[in-house]
Design an enzyme around this catalytic site. Structure first.
Site, PDB file in Angstrom:
ATOM      1  N   ASP A  16       0.819  -1.220   0.000  1.00 54.31           N
ATOM      2  CA  ASP A  16       0.000   0.000   0.000  1.00 54.31           C
ATOM      3  C   ASP A  16       0.852   1.269   0.000  1.00 54.31           C
ATOM      4  O   ASP A  16       0.643   2.163  -0.815  1.00 54.31           O
ATOM      5  CB  ASP A  16      -0.927   0.034   1.226  1.00 54.31           C
ATOM      6  CG  ASP A  16      -2.040  -0.990   1.122  1.00 54.31           C
ATOM      7  OD1 ASP A  16      -1.807  -2.046   0.491  1.00 54.31           O
ATOM      8  OD2 ASP A  16      -3.123  -0.752   1.672  1.00 54.31           O
ATOM      9  N   ARG A  96      -0.341   5.664  17.268  1.00 58.71           N
ATOM     10  CA  ARG A  96      -0.501   6.727  16.266  1.00 58.71           C
ATOM     11  C   ARG A  96       0.074   8.070  16.677  1.00 58.71           C
ATOM     12  O   ARG A  96       0.747   8.727  15.885  1.00 58.71           O
ATOM     13  CB  ARG A  96      -1.979   6.887  15.882  1.00 58.71           C
ATOM     14  CG  ARG A  96      -2.619   5.601  15.371  1.00 58.71           C
ATOM     15  CD  ARG A  96      -1.809   4.955  14.282  1.00 58.71           C
ATOM     16  NE  ARG A  96      -2.336   3.654  13.919  1.00 58.71           N
ATOM     17  CZ  ARG A  96      -1.601   2.622  13.533  1.00 58.71           C
ATOM     18  NH1 ARG A  96      -0.279   2.737  13.476  1.00 58.71           N
ATOM     19  NH2 ARG A  96      -2.153   1.481  13.212  1.00 58.71           N
ATOM     20  N   ASP A 125      -7.610   5.404  12.327  1.00 56.32           N
ATOM     21  CA  ASP A 125      -6.211   5.825  12.273  1.00 56.32           C
ATOM     22  C   ASP A 125      -6.004   7.157  11.564  1.00 56.32           C
ATOM     23  O   ASP A 125      -5.185   7.972  11.981  1.00 56.32           O
ATOM     24  CB  ASP A 125      -5.349   4.729  11.645  1.00 56.32           C
ATOM     25  CG  ASP A 125      -5.183   3.538  12.587  1.00 56.32           C
ATOM     26  OD1 ASP A 125      -5.236   3.758  13.813  1.00 56.32           O
ATOM     27  OD2 ASP A 125      -5.014   2.412  12.100  1.00 56.32           O
ATOM     28  N   SER A 179      -6.145  -7.090   7.191  1.00 54.60           N
ATOM     29  CA  SER A 179      -5.522  -5.824   7.552  1.00 54.60           C
ATOM     30  C   SER A 179      -4.930  -6.019   8.944  1.00 54.60           C
ATOM     31  O   SER A 179      -5.647  -6.247   9.919  1.00 54.60           O
ATOM     32  CB  SER A 179      -6.575  -4.724   7.573  1.00 54.60           C
ATOM     33  OG  SER A 179      -6.041  -3.594   8.203  1.00 54.60           O
TER      34      SER A 179
HETATM   35  N1  ARG Z   1      -9.674  -1.083  15.334  1.00 50.87           N
HETATM   36  C1  ARG Z   1      -8.417  -0.838  15.953  1.00 50.87           C
HETATM   37  C2  ARG Z   1      -8.308   0.610  16.395  1.00 50.87           C
HETATM   38  O1  ARG Z   1      -9.000   1.437  15.845  1.00 50.87           O
HETATM   39  C3  ARG Z   1      -7.246  -1.253  15.099  1.00 50.87           C
HETATM   40  C4  ARG Z   1      -7.029  -0.434  13.856  1.00 50.87           C
HETATM   41  C5  ARG Z   1      -5.802  -0.798  13.051  1.00 50.87           C
HETATM   42  N2  ARG Z   1      -5.751  -2.212  12.817  1.00 50.87           N
HETATM   43  C6  ARG Z   1      -5.776  -2.814  11.630  1.00 50.87           C
HETATM   44  N3  ARG Z   1      -5.806  -4.107  11.609  1.00 50.87           N
HETATM   45  N4  ARG Z   1      -5.765  -2.146  10.513  1.00 50.87           N
HETATM   46  O2  ARG Z   1      -7.542   0.944  17.260  1.00 50.87           O
END
Ligand code: ARG
Length: 403
Positions: A16, A96, A125, A179
């Site tokens: 990506d 993050r 995110d 993911s």
């Molecule tokens: N749902 C989780 C959060 O918002 C994980 C998000 C990232 N994880 C992922 N598998 N893309 O904190």
């Protein structure tokens, strides 16, 4: 489109972000600096350098953030016993703000005017990255290709890669991968079959924990030392924050500790289902509550528990660098001065149970609580008056109700 001079891209080297890199170079026609963070995701980072070089990137930043991640983000959050919606240990949410902080730092250093990230338009995110960037440097622009380009599916993404000679690993050609987001605190897996919450998650989604059913039949007893609210040692051995968390990940993983299958409410509006593995974090939460149980005053402990959901929600929603999070943090941190001592935890087939705790600052008084004779000045008759006064209004209320 506004003219952009230089972009710092949050770059993993995966498919990506490789496509995003190409897209940025093509659409903006400016220099792109890549930033790749080691947060303990357990992936080799040198391939990311090679790939960035191949794409003509001149300034490639690869930074080991493991210690800072655990000491300045995970541990402060742990002091609050933070859980989102009662269960989620916030493993992605807490990473993050640190990534954003470094992106901003690099942008200032190299004189970039924009930051780009690879988060999609449906998730939390993107919010977390961008709120953090807003709070740290309001002058920086944000580029979120997933919200801007015309690529709308995995298939179109692969087509774009093909067209631009970006190598696609063979396992990425067939079915779309899960993911996955991993760091020292957790692994999170979403997408594919997991999108149906009625489907049981297949065993192969789990990466760092064994199935509790297959865990050893013998329990393992470990001791965790705390100082002022933070874990500092395992089995008497002092460790740095990252080493300590990584040690507990190994121990917990072997005993199937820290698996979570959760449907959660995203800030952006939809429900989503994910599988989380947080072995070390799960042990630390139990142990931290264990040491707090003997060192915190009742009202202090209860106040912490009242604000905890609010604090956890702030982190989940991306408000780490917001005044209200910092205010709550100050309150939490102040409560931790005497949260020191040792907790013994038993790991057994998916559970992490506190089985003993000691502290030089313990508020626990065996003399006070004992069922036996005791020398402590405690007049049992005081309890009679205490109950009588507390019961006074209940008697009035019951009488009025005609009971
Ligand atoms: N749902 C989780 C959060 O918002 C994980 C998000 C990232 N994880 C992922 N598998 N893309 O904190």
């Amino acid at each position: 489109m506004t003219k952009i001079e230089k972009i710092v891209l949050s770059y993993s080297g995966g498919l990506d972000t490789s496509i995003i890199l190409k897209w940025l170079q093509e659409v903006y026609g400016c220099e792109v600096v890549t930033f790749t963070a080691d947060l303990g995701q357990g992936e080799e980072l040198e391939p990311a350098r090679a790939k960035a070089e191949m794409s003509g990137v001149k300034d490639i930043r690869i930074v080991d953030l493991r210690e800072e991640f655990v000491s300045d983000f995970v541990f402060p959050m742990l002091r609050a016993n933070a859980l989102y919606e009662g269960q989620y240990l916030l493993g992605s949410s807490i990473a993050r703000p640190l990534i954003a902080k470094r992106l901003v730092g690099i942008a200032r250093e190299v004189g970039a005017d924009a930051i780009a990230h690879g988060a999609t338009g449906k998730g939390n995110d993107q919010i977390r990255f961008e709120l953090a960037i807003n709070a740290l440097d309001p002058s920086l622009k944000v580029i979120a290709p997933w919200r801007q380009w015309n690529i709308r599916s995995r298939t179109q993404l692969l087509e774009y890669a093909e067209k631009h000679h970006i190598p696609v690993p063979s396992d990425k050609r067939g079915e779309a991968p899960f993911s996955i987001d991993a760091n020292l605190l957790h692994t999170s897996t979403e997408g594919k079959i997991l999108e149906n919450p009625a489907e049981v998650a297949p065993d192969h989604v789990y990466q760092r924990t064994v199935d509790p059913l297959d865990a050893p039949d013998a329990p393992e007893i470990i001791t965790i030392g705390f100082e002022a609210g933070d874990p500092v040692s395992v089995n008497g051995k002092s460790m740095t924050p990252a080493a300590l968390l990584s040690e507990l990940n190994g121990l917990g993983g072997r005993h199937g500790v820290g698996r979570l299958d959760l449907v959660e409410n995203r800030f952006i509006g939809m429900k989503s289902r994910g599988i989380y593995e947080t072995p070390g974090g799960t042990i630390l939460l139990a142990a931290h509550r264990g040491i707090e149980s003997i060192t915190l005053d009742r009202a202090a402990a209860h106040l912490k528990d009242e604000i905890m959901p609010r604090y956890a929600e702030l982190i989940y929603n991306g408000f780490w660098f917001a005044p209200e999070r910092e205010m709550l943090q100050a309150l939490i941190d102040q409560s931790q001065a005497f949260v020191s001592g040792e907790v013994t935890v038993r790991l057994y087939k998916g559970s992490a149970s506190v089985i003993s705790r000691t502290s030089p600052w313990s508020l626990y008084s065996a003399d006070l609580v004992t069922f036996e004779e005791s020398a402590v000045a405690y007049d049992h008759r005081d309890a009679e008056g205490f109950i009588r006064l507390n019961g006074l209004r209940l008697k009035s209320w019951a009488a009025r109700n005609g009971r």
